[in-house]
Scaffold this active site. Structure first.
Site, PDB file in Angstrom:
ATOM      1  N   CYS B 250       0.847  -1.193   0.000  1.00 20.74           N
ATOM      2  CA  CYS B 250       0.000   0.000   0.000  1.00 20.74           C
ATOM      3  C   CYS B 250       0.881   1.241   0.000  1.00 20.74           C
ATOM      4  O   CYS B 250       2.045   1.201   0.410  1.00 20.74           O
ATOM      5  CB  CYS B 250      -0.878  -0.022   1.240  1.00 20.74           C
ATOM      6  SG  CYS B 250      -1.950   1.396   1.361  1.00 20.74           S
ATOM      7  N   CYS B 310       7.952 -42.251  43.303  1.00 20.94           N
ATOM      8  CA  CYS B 310       9.154 -42.934  42.849  1.00 20.94           C
ATOM      9  C   CYS B 310       9.119 -43.183  41.349  1.00 20.94           C
ATOM     10  O   CYS B 310       8.177 -42.826  40.669  1.00 20.94           O
ATOM     11  CB  CYS B 310       9.323 -44.253  43.590  1.00 20.94           C
ATOM     12  SG  CYS B 310       8.083 -45.461  43.124  1.00 20.94           S
ATOM     13  N   CYS B 326      14.408 -45.106  32.712  1.00 15.00           N
ATOM     14  CA  CYS B 326      14.914 -45.759  31.514  1.00 15.00           C
ATOM     15  C   CYS B 326      13.783 -46.227  30.601  1.00 15.00           C
ATOM     16  O   CYS B 326      14.030 -46.690  29.483  1.00 15.00           O
ATOM     17  CB  CYS B 326      15.806 -46.942  31.883  1.00 15.00           C
ATOM     18  SG  CYS B 326      14.881 -48.327  32.550  1.00 15.00           S
TER      19      CYS B 326
END
Lengths: 157, 510
Positions: B250, B310, B326
């Site tokens: 513009c 835990c 793990c």
């Protein structure tokens, strides 16, 4: 603030040529505020009831529509539990050539012919839509009977 | 600065020249600029594959367009111009449909649009006839000025004026203002409005009409920049948005997408922009949180948050017992309960692999999102950098013998940088949806080149200025800036050509 000639004239006409089943009185201390009573139309579940409404003419009136609200509890698909009314001429279809008289007549007509397709109270509209056929034929089932029950509970003297 | 210095950049310097020219002319009188745009030049012709035809229009030009369209219809249908305009507005400026329908059933079309074409009853202000009482104010004084549209519903001038003023000022209506009588659908035409309302109200009415004209016209769109009053005309139809990104600039300096009205999002197409923005709005924060705080059950893939306790996890859904550390099955932990040192065991490795796979989707999204967000943020810091640059420019003028005009290169470089960041940002949204193939690889190569260049330029601009090396700095910045612009062009051109040839494959339906 000066009261426009139109309002004075309308009030005069409401008194001199009253509409059957409709009564509208403006307060002395505030001429723009009206106590309205509409009689339940015959052959509608609202028959026999007298419904109280309040009507207020805002400063812009007649360029803006009057504000109208039901004070009496009513079981109607286009009127919610606060008494607000779903009616096109009170909103975008308003024309300054309409009057207090025509507005109240339209509300009376709305009582005779509820419009569950354009609901305000959704649960009521659902009810009306689901068994309007049965309700009108038998005149005993909800919502017809619920409307009649409410009329008796809240709108009879 | 001498001409030679610019020239030393050869062709590439040209682009840079354009950019600074633009900046300089910005402070000039805008109107002279505008007039040129509208009358002297037709459409801006595209130079690069990624550019589109468009032209910027001011209010006067938009009015002129309405006027010429009305005149055209006036000529074809042989009706008055006001009526032609009302009809066109009713048909949302779809001239062809109007003419077609009008040829079939003129009466029906006129009625539907609220037009009565009777020359003899043209609305004008005139003294009310004897016995007239205005239905709005109930006034019945003789010789009141009054007006009736062609439908014949007469009201006094004062009420009609008040009615029109209230419709225009309060309700913001323009093309749909009907006769004041209940249920009368006749539209108040432009000429009648001019008889009834004051000049400011009439101007507002005209503005509103112009607004609806632009809104109704698919080729036109208002510039979305705050306070900007230009509209941009661009012939790219909605249906073509899958194969082109119609970015327009513009006169106010704002760049935006003509297709969807949002910010300049080259090279990503509108449909993907929508998908991406929705995804980001829904997902990004949640995804981040999930990424950081949860793991999936290695058997049923439910997402699990460990909020205490835990490492012995029991999935609520499938009752699978595993080790949080793990991810191996708990049964293999034996008595070694509260500490896990089994990282290399085969079973826990497998468990981690599956976990990794299910995380891949999320990671992929976050990869793209983080880069997108990063460039977005960097681009937003643009204002700050602008200010800093301003300061830097002053500094340079003081510490060296460079003049104001000669230090403009810094600002141009910053502008360039911001533009490239915006492009980069959207390349990540685009790449997220691209299916993996050779095309995508090439795209990502281009993306990488641009990104690397942009970061280098960015670093250069952040550096403190040393009086001794200004000449060198200038040279470097100019070189890098030119290179960056070139990289952006390459990327955009390639994507645009790919869009035009339908070369890109997406992972979603667009």
């Amino acid at each position: 603030m000066a009261i426009p000639k139109r309002i004075t004239k309308e009030i005069g006409r409401l008194v001199s040529e009253p509409v059957p089943g409709i009564e509208a009185k403006s307060h002395e201390e505030n001429i723009r505020y009206f106590d309205v009573t509409i009689t339940g139309p015959v052959q509608s579940p609202f028959e026999g009831g007298a419904f109280k409404l309040e009507l207020f003419l805002p400063d812009e009136y007649p360029m803006a529509p009057p504000k109208v609200r039901f004070l009496t509890k009513i079981y109607h698909p286009n009127i919610d539990k606060l008494g607000r009314i779903c009616l096109d001429i009170l909103k975008d279809k308003w024309s300054p050539a309409l009057q207090i008289r025509t507005v109240l007549l339209s509300i009376q007509a709305l009582l005779s012919a509820p419009n569950p397709d354009d609901p305000l109270a959704n649960d009521v509209a659902q009810n009306w839509k689901e068994d309007e056929q049965g309700a009108i034929a038998k005149g005993t089932l909800a919502p017809w009977s619920a409307s009649r029950e409410w009329t008796q509970l809240y709108a009879s003297n | 600065m001498s001409e030679d210095e610019y020239d030393s950049f050869g062709e590439d310097g040209e682009d840079f020249m354009d950019a600074s020219d633009y900046e300089l002319s910005d402070g000039n009188d805008d109107t002279s600029d505008m007039d040129d745009d509208i009358f002297a030049e037709d459409m801006r012709k595209p130079r690069e594959a990624y550019e589109v035809d468009y032209r910027v229009l001011d209010v006067a030009a938009i009015r002129a367009m309405q006027d010429s369209e009305s005149s055209q219809v006036e000529g074809i249908l042989g009706i008055e111009k006001e009526h032609a305009a009302t009809l066109l507005r009713h048909f949302r400026w779809n001239k062809d449909r109007l003419i077609e329908r009008y040829m079939d059933a003129p009466e029906a079309v006129l009625q539907e649009a609220g037009v009565i074409t009777d020359i003899h009853t043209a609305p004008r202000l005139e003294p009310a006839p004897a016995g007239f009482c205005c239905a709005i104010c109930y006034d019945d004084e003789p010789d009141m000025s009054s007006l009736a549209l062609r439908c014949g519903h007469r009201f006094c001038k004062e009420c009609y004026s008040e009615y029109m003023t209230s419709k225009i000022q309060k309700d913001g209506e323009s093309r749909r203002i009907q006769c004041a009588a209940t249920d009368c659908k006749v539209i108040v035409d432009e000429h009648t409005v001019s008889l009834l309302v004051t000049k400011p109200v009439y101007d507002k009415y005209r503005t509103l009409l112009t607004r609806t004209y632009v809104d109704d016209n698919a080729r036109l769109r208002w510039c979305p920049a705050p306070g900007c009053e230009y509209a941009v005309e661009c012939p790219v139809p909605q249906a073509a948005l899958k194969s082109v990104v119609p970015t327009v600039h513009c006169n106010c300096g704002n760049s935006f997408c003509h297709g969807c009205g949002s910010e300049d999002h080259m090279p990503c197409i509108c449909a993907l922009v929508r998908l991406w923005l929705r995804k980001c709005a829904d997902d990004s924060e949640t995804s981040n949180w999930i990424h950081v705080n949860t793991k999936e059950c290695t058997r049923c893939n439910s997402t699990i948050e460990k909020n205490g306790g835990c490492n012995h996890m029991t999935c609520r859904k499938c009752q699978h017992e595993f080790c949080w550390v793990c991810l191996g099955p708990w049964s293999e932990h034996g008595t070694n309960w509260y500490s896990c040192n089994r990282f290399d065991e085969a079973s826990s490795k497998d468990a981690r692999d599956t976990q990794a796979k299910s995380r891949q989707q999320l990671e992929r999204y976050l990869h793209y999102y983080n880069r997108y967000a990063n460039h977005d943020q960097s681009a937003h810091l643009d204002k700050e950098l602008h200010n800093k640059t301003e300061k830097k420019m002053e500094e340079m003028q003081q510490t060296s013998d460079l003049s104001w005009i000669e230090v403009q290169f810094l600002r141009a470089a910053v502008d360039n940088l911001v533009q490239c960041r915006m492009t980069l940002k959207w390349t990540y949204a685009f790449a997220y949806y691209l299916a993996r193939d050779n095309q995508t690889e090439m795209f990502e190569n281009n993306q990488r080149d641009l990104e690397m260049a942009v970061e280098q330029l960015s670093e250069m601009l952040e550096q403190p200025i040393n009086a001794n090396n200004i000449k060198e700095l200038k040279q470097n910045v100019l070189d890098k800036s030119t290179y960056v612009a070139k990289r952006r062009e390459v990327l955009l051109n390639d994507t645009a050509r790919g869009l035009a040839d339908d070369r890109w494959r997406y992972m979603v339906d667009v």
